[in-house]
Design a protein around this motif. Structure first.
Motif, PDB file in Angstrom:
ATOM      1  N   ASP A   6       0.937  -1.121   0.004  1.00 39.23           N
ATOM      2  CA  ASP A   6      -0.001   0.031   0.073  1.00 39.23           C
ATOM      3  C   ASP A   6       0.777   1.334  -0.145  1.00 39.23           C
ATOM      4  OD1 ASP A   6      -2.235  -1.630   2.134  1.00 39.23           O
ATOM      5  OD2 ASP A   6      -2.130  -1.587   0.069  1.00 39.23           O
ATOM      6  N   PRO A   7       0.377   2.154  -0.333  1.00 40.14           N
ATOM      7  CA  PRO A   7       1.071   3.650  -0.550  1.00 40.14           C
ATOM      8  C   PRO A   7       1.361   4.362   0.721  1.00 40.14           C
ATOM      9  CG  PRO A   7      -1.167   3.998  -1.107  1.00 40.14           C
ATOM     10  CD  PRO A   7      -1.230   2.629  -1.101  1.00 40.14           C
ATOM     11  N   ASP A   8       2.059   3.639   1.680  1.00 40.09           N
ATOM     12  CA  ASP A   8       2.415   4.367   2.947  1.00 40.09           C
ATOM     13  C   ASP A   8       3.710   3.629   3.395  1.00 40.09           C
ATOM     14  OD1 ASP A   8       1.898   2.712   5.635  1.00 40.09           O
ATOM     15  OD2 ASP A   8       0.065   2.421   4.367  1.00 40.09           O
ATOM     16  N   LEU A   9       4.573   4.164   4.292  1.00 38.23           N
ATOM     17  CA  LEU A   9       5.794   3.829   4.510  1.00 38.23           C
ATOM     18  C   LEU A   9       6.001   2.508   5.428  1.00 38.23           C
ATOM     19  CD1 LEU A   9       7.464   7.220   4.775  1.00 38.23           C
ATOM     20  CD2 LEU A   9       8.170   5.459   3.287  1.00 38.23           C
ATOM     21  N   ALA A  10       4.990   2.726   6.501  1.00 39.77           N
ATOM     22  CA  ALA A  10       4.669   1.365   7.291  1.00 39.77           C
ATOM     23  C   ALA A  10       4.258  -0.084   6.385  1.00 39.77           C
ATOM     24  CB  ALA A  10       3.416   1.707   8.335  1.00 39.77           C
ATOM     25  N   SER A  11       3.259   0.247   5.506  1.00 41.81           N
ATOM     26  CA  SER A  11       2.725  -0.864   4.741  1.00 41.81           C
ATOM     27  C   SER A  11       4.169  -1.450   3.912  1.00 41.81           C
ATOM     28  CB  SER A  11       1.808  -0.670   3.911  1.00 41.81           C
ATOM     29  OG  SER A  11       0.592  -0.196   4.723  1.00 41.81           O
ATOM     30  N   LEU A  12       4.984  -0.369   3.433  1.00 40.70           N
ATOM     31  CA  LEU A  12       5.967  -0.698   2.393  1.00 40.70           C
ATOM     32  C   LEU A  12       7.150  -1.697   3.223  1.00 40.70           C
ATOM     33  CD1 LEU A  12       7.472  -0.530  -0.046  1.00 40.70           C
ATOM     34  CD2 LEU A  12       7.980   1.639   0.571  1.00 40.70           C
ATOM     35  N   LEU A  13       7.327  -1.258   4.381  1.00 44.02           N
ATOM     36  CA  LEU A  13       8.415  -2.005   5.052  1.00 44.02           C
ATOM     37  C   LEU A  13       7.757  -3.115   5.633  1.00 44.02           C
ATOM     38  CD1 LEU A  13      10.910  -2.610   6.584  1.00 44.02           C
ATOM     39  CD2 LEU A  13      10.147  -1.366   8.541  1.00 44.02           C
ATOM     40  N   HIS A  14       6.477  -3.332   5.826  1.00 44.36           N
ATOM     41  CA  HIS A  14       5.849  -4.674   6.358  1.00 44.36           C
ATOM     42  C   HIS A  14       5.774  -5.769   4.942  1.00 44.36           C
ATOM     43  CE1 HIS A  14       2.221  -6.840   7.886  1.00 44.36           C
ATOM     44  NE2 HIS A  14       3.093  -7.498   8.145  1.00 44.36           N
ATOM     45  N   GLU A  15       5.442  -5.118   3.904  1.00 42.24           N
ATOM     46  CA  GLU A  15       5.499  -6.045   2.777  1.00 42.24           C
ATOM     47  C   GLU A  15       6.956  -6.504   2.434  1.00 42.24           C
ATOM     48  OE1 GLU A  15       3.075  -6.948   0.775  1.00 42.24           O
ATOM     49  OE2 GLU A  15       1.399  -6.399   1.988  1.00 42.24           O
ATOM     50  N   ARG A  16       8.004  -5.662   2.436  1.00 43.99           N
ATOM     51  CA  ARG A  16       9.199  -6.244   2.228  1.00 43.99           C
ATOM     52  C   ARG A  16       9.537  -7.102   3.192  1.00 43.99           C
ATOM     53  NH1 ARG A  16      10.324  -4.345  -2.443  1.00 43.99           N
ATOM     54  NH2 ARG A  16      10.454  -2.124  -2.897  1.00 43.99           N
ATOM     55  N   ALA A  17       9.035  -7.022   4.494  1.00 48.79           N
ATOM     56  CA  ALA A  17       9.313  -8.013   5.513  1.00 48.79           C
ATOM     57  C   ALA A  17       8.935  -9.293   5.134  1.00 48.79           C
ATOM     58  CB  ALA A  17       9.126  -7.421   6.962  1.00 48.79           C
ATOM     59  N   LEU A  18       7.659  -9.221   4.886  1.00 48.88           N
ATOM     60  CA  LEU A  18       7.042 -10.476   4.299  1.00 48.88           C
ATOM     61  C   LEU A  18       7.487 -11.290   3.048  1.00 48.88           C
ATOM     62  CD1 LEU A  18       3.196  -9.290   4.905  1.00 48.88           C
ATOM     63  CD2 LEU A  18       4.621 -11.042   6.413  1.00 48.88           C
ATOM     64  N   ARG A  19       7.947 -10.245   2.178  1.00 46.99           N
ATOM     65  CA  ARG A  19       8.430 -10.923   0.799  1.00 46.99           C
ATOM     66  C   ARG A  19       9.822 -11.150   1.088  1.00 46.99           C
ATOM     67  NH1 ARG A  19       4.885  -7.976  -3.990  1.00 46.99           N
ATOM     68  NH2 ARG A  19       2.758  -8.084  -2.778  1.00 46.99           N
ATOM     69  N   GLN A  20      10.452 -10.307   1.629  1.00 46.33           N
ATOM     70  CA  GLN A  20      12.182 -10.506   1.447  1.00 46.33           C
ATOM     71  C   GLN A  20      12.450 -10.627   2.881  1.00 46.33           C
ATOM     72  OE1 GLN A  20      11.966  -6.921  -1.033  1.00 46.33           O
ATOM     73  NE2 GLN A  20      13.527  -7.795  -2.105  1.00 46.33           N
ATOM     74  N   PRO A  21      12.297 -11.475   3.772  1.00 47.46           N
ATOM     75  CA  PRO A  21      12.579 -11.239   5.155  1.00 47.46           C
ATOM     76  C   PRO A  21      14.185 -11.301   5.520  1.00 47.46           C
ATOM     77  CG  PRO A  21      11.655 -13.566   4.629  1.00 47.46           C
ATOM     78  CD  PRO A  21      11.526 -12.705   3.665  1.00 47.46           C
ATOM     79  N   ASP A  22      14.766 -12.383   4.721  1.00 48.19           N
ATOM     80  CA  ASP A  22      16.299 -12.217   5.126  1.00 48.19           C
ATOM     81  C   ASP A  22      17.300 -11.334   4.381  1.00 48.19           C
ATOM     82  OD1 ASP A  22      15.641 -14.080   7.046  1.00 48.19           O
ATOM     83  OD2 ASP A  22      15.633 -15.656   5.558  1.00 48.19           O
ATOM     84  N   VAL A  23      16.465 -10.507   3.403  1.00 44.34           N
ATOM     85  CA  VAL A  23      17.410  -9.626   2.643  1.00 44.34           C
ATOM     86  C   VAL A  23      17.841  -8.702   3.534  1.00 44.34           C
ATOM     87  CG1 VAL A  23      17.269  -8.209   0.655  1.00 44.34           C
ATOM     88  CG2 VAL A  23      16.180 -10.430   0.533  1.00 44.34           C
ATOM     89  N   VAL A  24      19.065  -8.177   3.448  1.00 46.66           N
ATOM     90  CA  VAL A  24      19.506  -7.072   4.078  1.00 46.66           C
ATOM     91  C   VAL A  24      19.094  -5.936   3.635  1.00 46.66           C
ATOM     92  CG1 VAL A  24      21.867  -5.730   4.593  1.00 46.66           C
ATOM     93  CG2 VAL A  24      21.855  -8.482   4.785  1.00 46.66           C
ATOM     94  N   ALA A  25      18.706  -4.814   4.532  1.00 43.01           N
ATOM     95  CA  ALA A  25      18.154  -3.720   4.085  1.00 43.01           C
ATOM     96  C   ALA A  25      18.997  -2.682   4.295  1.00 43.01           C
ATOM     97  CB  ALA A  25      16.682  -3.307   4.811  1.00 43.01           C
ATOM     98  N   TYR A  26      19.797  -2.630   5.428  1.00 38.86           N
ATOM     99  CA  TYR A  26      20.690  -1.496   5.663  1.00 38.86           C
ATOM    100  C   TYR A  26      21.688  -1.988   6.384  1.00 38.86           C
ATOM    101  CZ  TYR A  26      16.451   1.455   5.098  1.00 38.86           C
ATOM    102  OH  TYR A  26      15.423   2.039   4.759  1.00 38.86           O
ATOM    103  N   ARG A  27      22.892  -1.347   6.199  1.00 40.20           N
ATOM    104  CA  ARG A  27      24.266  -1.819   6.688  1.00 40.20           C
ATOM    105  C   ARG A  27      24.875  -0.434   7.384  1.00 40.20           C
ATOM    106  NH1 ARG A  27      26.369  -3.465   2.472  1.00 40.20           N
ATOM    107  NH2 ARG A  27      26.096  -5.594   2.746  1.00 40.20           N
ATOM    108  N   PHE A  28      25.182  -0.695   8.739  1.00 43.42           N
ATOM    109  CA  PHE A  28      25.936   0.665   9.286  1.00 43.42           C
ATOM    110  C   PHE A  28      27.493   0.568   9.530  1.00 43.42           C
ATOM    111  CE2 PHE A  28      26.827   3.738  12.481  1.00 43.42           C
ATOM    112  CZ  PHE A  28      26.459   4.793  12.098  1.00 43.42           C
ATOM    113  N   VAL A  29      28.194   1.292   9.211  1.00 44.00           N
ATOM    114  CA  VAL A  29      29.631   1.066   9.399  1.00 44.00           C
ATOM    115  C   VAL A  29      29.791   1.986  10.533  1.00 44.00           C
ATOM    116  CG1 VAL A  29      32.173   1.624   8.174  1.00 44.00           C
ATOM    117  CG2 VAL A  29      30.261   0.665   7.119  1.00 44.00           C
ATOM    118  N   GLY A  30      30.680   1.608  11.289  1.00 47.29           N
ATOM    119  CA  GLY A  30      30.743   2.310  12.771  1.00 47.29           C
ATOM    120  C   GLY A  30      32.167   3.074  12.561  1.00 47.29           C
ATOM    121  N   GLU A  31      32.703   3.490  13.962  1.00 46.62           N
ATOM    122  CA  GLU A  31      34.008   4.324  13.896  1.00 46.62           C
ATOM    123  C   GLU A  31      35.083   3.382  13.563  1.00 46.62           C
ATOM    124  OE1 GLU A  31      36.182   7.896  14.284  1.00 46.62           O
ATOM    125  OE2 GLU A  31      33.996   7.565  14.403  1.00 46.62           O
ATOM    126  N   ASP A  32      35.333   2.346  13.806  1.00 41.34           N
ATOM    127  CA  ASP A  32      36.211   1.202  13.587  1.00 41.34           C
ATOM    128  C   ASP A  32      35.997   0.682  12.209  1.00 41.34           C
ATOM    129  OD1 ASP A  32      34.052  -0.459  13.896  1.00 41.34           O
ATOM    130  OD2 ASP A  32      35.275  -1.637  15.468  1.00 41.34           O
TER     131      ASP A  32
END
Length: 602
Positions: A6-32
């Protein structure tokens, strides 16, 4: 490239979690420079936990919630937790403990403006935030939710995320305050997703794309370009704290090389900083051949910066044609114009005098004083771009310089609780009644459908009938003068109370050095500006390091520097000021008179 669900950000993340649960969405690189990752399913679970805590605290009221996180995965959980709870998120940033006097008042002003009673943060910051806010807000401390505290065994196991109306308020994106006090731009789910679609189309994002950015997540470019657009497009993105970048600029480029990012971007100063800091060993150890698009925006785009970066990192595989100058602003969500990947960039040389005094972009010949202006590309298919006379509101033709007006589905609804300013900024109409348009406050011209940004309307320095862009003045200083800090200066105009004319003032932070070096820097600024721009400054002031006011995204706040100058509040190390008509050099008493004139609007 259309999103699932659906056309809202909450539903968009929810759908991605259902269809692509194990796909890496974000990676964060720390100070080290080590990285931690989060999948769509894990982000969904953490967002549900945050949403439950918000709803329990607010008892279901849809009041705005402030996000006070250092950049990282906790920030993402807080942001999407707000979306899941159906409350507007207010991206902000924790005040700097070493500079509370400068960073805490802005945060307190945002809290007062939103009327928010809820602040999301982490357990390590919560006690400090509680003390600081109670002191600053006269004892009225908002309720703090530490989103990283352990959850119960059933937390996050709630049912499906409820659908949210696309027109519902999703964000209050506070402007950076580079020319005025910060204002909350009201952005709905529909406006955010519309702009994400424009970015994805404009930047040619495809299934093999991946992002790599260090931009602040509380700033529109980092938030919408670096977090929401990758979610919309379903591509992974690697993120880094801006603090890490500023300490070690090469960490950004190593991140792009290590994770094979195809899309990145930053303001002009970041590219210049990398050129200055890179060693031959750095260049040899990088592989930037995968970068298809490197956008540059948020401040004036300088052709010499792009040329130097491409030359320096060409041996690393970076291609000059990967650069994509673009233009946007928070009031239009983010993106307004840009170029396609690998299309290259171009600039035009126009007669400087015609641009500054007659408001026309006249092609410059070999013997004419010229200024090079970079194209910021074309608007998206659903965006109308207009150049208008800022006084008469008459629509102007090609090569005529005027205020940039925008109409698109991504234009915000207005400023939070500021109806008068909202009507003035978001309800502009031409002399023929065409509109409404967003007035950007930026100056530019259009040629063959391309936008060329010529300066900032509110920052213009008008001296002897010439309209000078302060960034041109600052560029001359930084190119010619030793002993000053780059990107730490402000050129602005002050009014001559006696004659009603404007006078140029240049203020810069000093680099290291003694009193003799400070005097030399002041003299160098005077000579460089007079020689290169034929405008002798009225005053030149050198201040202590880290005293020029800046926004949260690092932009110099010229209006605040001007206010401090008029009030005599600059931490001066050296000063030169032109004598008055009687041959006297004004002292602090004259600056006090300037302050009185400023306060009365003279």
């Amino acid at each position: 490239m259309s999103p699932v669900g659906d056309p809202d950000l909450a539903s968009l993340l929810h759908e991605r979690a259902l269809r692509q649960p194990d796909v890496v969405a974000y990676r964060f690189v720390g100070e080290d420079e080590s990285a931690e990752e989060i999948t769509y399913a894990e982000l969904h679970r953490r967002a549900l936990i945050v949403a439950a805590r918000i709803l329990a605290t607010t008892q279901g009221r849809p009041d705005p919630a402030l996000l006070l996180f250092a950049p990282g995965l906790d920030y993402l959980a807080g942001l999407f937790g707000c979306f899941y709870a159906g409350v507007p998120a207010v991206p902000a940033f924790p005040p700097d403990p070493t500079r509370l006097a400068r960073t805490l008042p802005r945060l307190a002003a945002i809290i007062r403006d939103t009327g928010s009673d809820v602040v999301l943060t982490t357990s390590d910051l919560a006690p400090l935030m509680a003390d600081w806010l109670a002191t600053t807000l006269d004892g009225r401390a908002p309720r703090l939710i530490a989103t990283d505290e352990p959850a119960g065994p059933d937390a996050g196991a709630e049912g499906p995320v409820p659908g949210i109306r696309p027109g519902r308020l999703a964000l209050l994106q506070y402007t950076s305050g580079s020319t005025a006090l910060p204002r909350g731009v009201m952005l709905s789910h529909a406006q955010l997703l519309s702009n994400c679609r424009d970015i994805a189309r404009g930047f040619g994002i495809h299934p093999g794309s991946s992002g790599g950015l260090w931009l602040p997540p509380y700033h529109d470019m980092g938030l919408i370009g670096g977090i929401l657009t990758p979610l919309y497009a379903g591509i992974p993105v690697t993120l880094m704290s801006p603090v890490t970048f500023l300490r070690r600029p090469m960490a950004w480029l190593r991140m792009l090389s290590r994770y094979g990012a195809t899309i990145t971007g930053a303001p002009d100063f970041a590219y210049a900083l990398c050129v200055r800091r890179a060693t031959d060993a750095d260049v040899a150890g990088l592989d930037l051949s995968g970068v298809e698009l490197s956008f540059t925006g948020a401040e004036p785009v300088r052709p010499e910066t792009m040329a130097r970066f491409a030359e320096r990192f060409g041996p690393s595989g970076f291609r000059d044609k990967s650069f994509c100058p673009c233009y946007g602003l928070a009031e239009a969500t983010l993106f307004v114009t840009g170029s396609k990947p690998l299309d290259g960039w171009r600039s035009v040389d126009v007669v400087r005098d015609a641009l500054e005094t007659r408001g026309t972009a006249t092609p410059a010949g070999p013997a004419q004083g010229s200024r090079s202006v970079v194209s910021c590309g074309h608007p998206g298919p659903d965006t109308r771009l207009l150049i208008a006379d800022p006084v008469t509101h008459e629509a102007l033709g090609d090569d005529a310089v005027g205020e940039i007006w925008v109409d698109s589905p991504g234009v915000a609804d207005g400023y939070w609780q500021r109806p008068r300013e909202s009507a003035e900024t978001f309800g502009a109409r031409t002399t023929t009644g065409d509109g409404p348009y967003l007035r950007t406050g930026d100056l530019g011209f259009v040629r063959s459908g391309e936008l060329f940004v010529a300066g900032r309307l509110k920052d213009l320095v008008i001296v002897n009938g010439r309209n000078l862009d302060p960034t041109d003045i600052e560029r001359v200083c930084e190119a010619e003068v030793l002993g000053i800090r780059r990107n730490c200066g402000a050129a602005f105009a002050v009014e001559d109370a006696a004659g009603g004319t404007e006078r140029l003032v240049v203020v810069y932070e000093a680099d290291t050095g003694d009193e003799e070096r400070h005097r030399a820097a002041v003299d160098g600024i005077r000579r460089a500006v007079s020689r290169e721009l034929s405008v002798p400054p009225h005053a030149v002031v050198l201040t202590a390091p880290r005293t020029i006011p800046k926004t949260s995204s690092g932009k110099v706040q010229r209006w605040l520097a001007r206010r401090d100058y008029l009030a005599g509040d600059l931490q001066e190390l050296a000063r030169w000021q032109a004598p008055d008509r009687h041959g006297r050099t004004p002292d602090s008493g004259s600056r006090q008179q300037d302050r009185i004139d400023e306060g009365t609007g003279r």
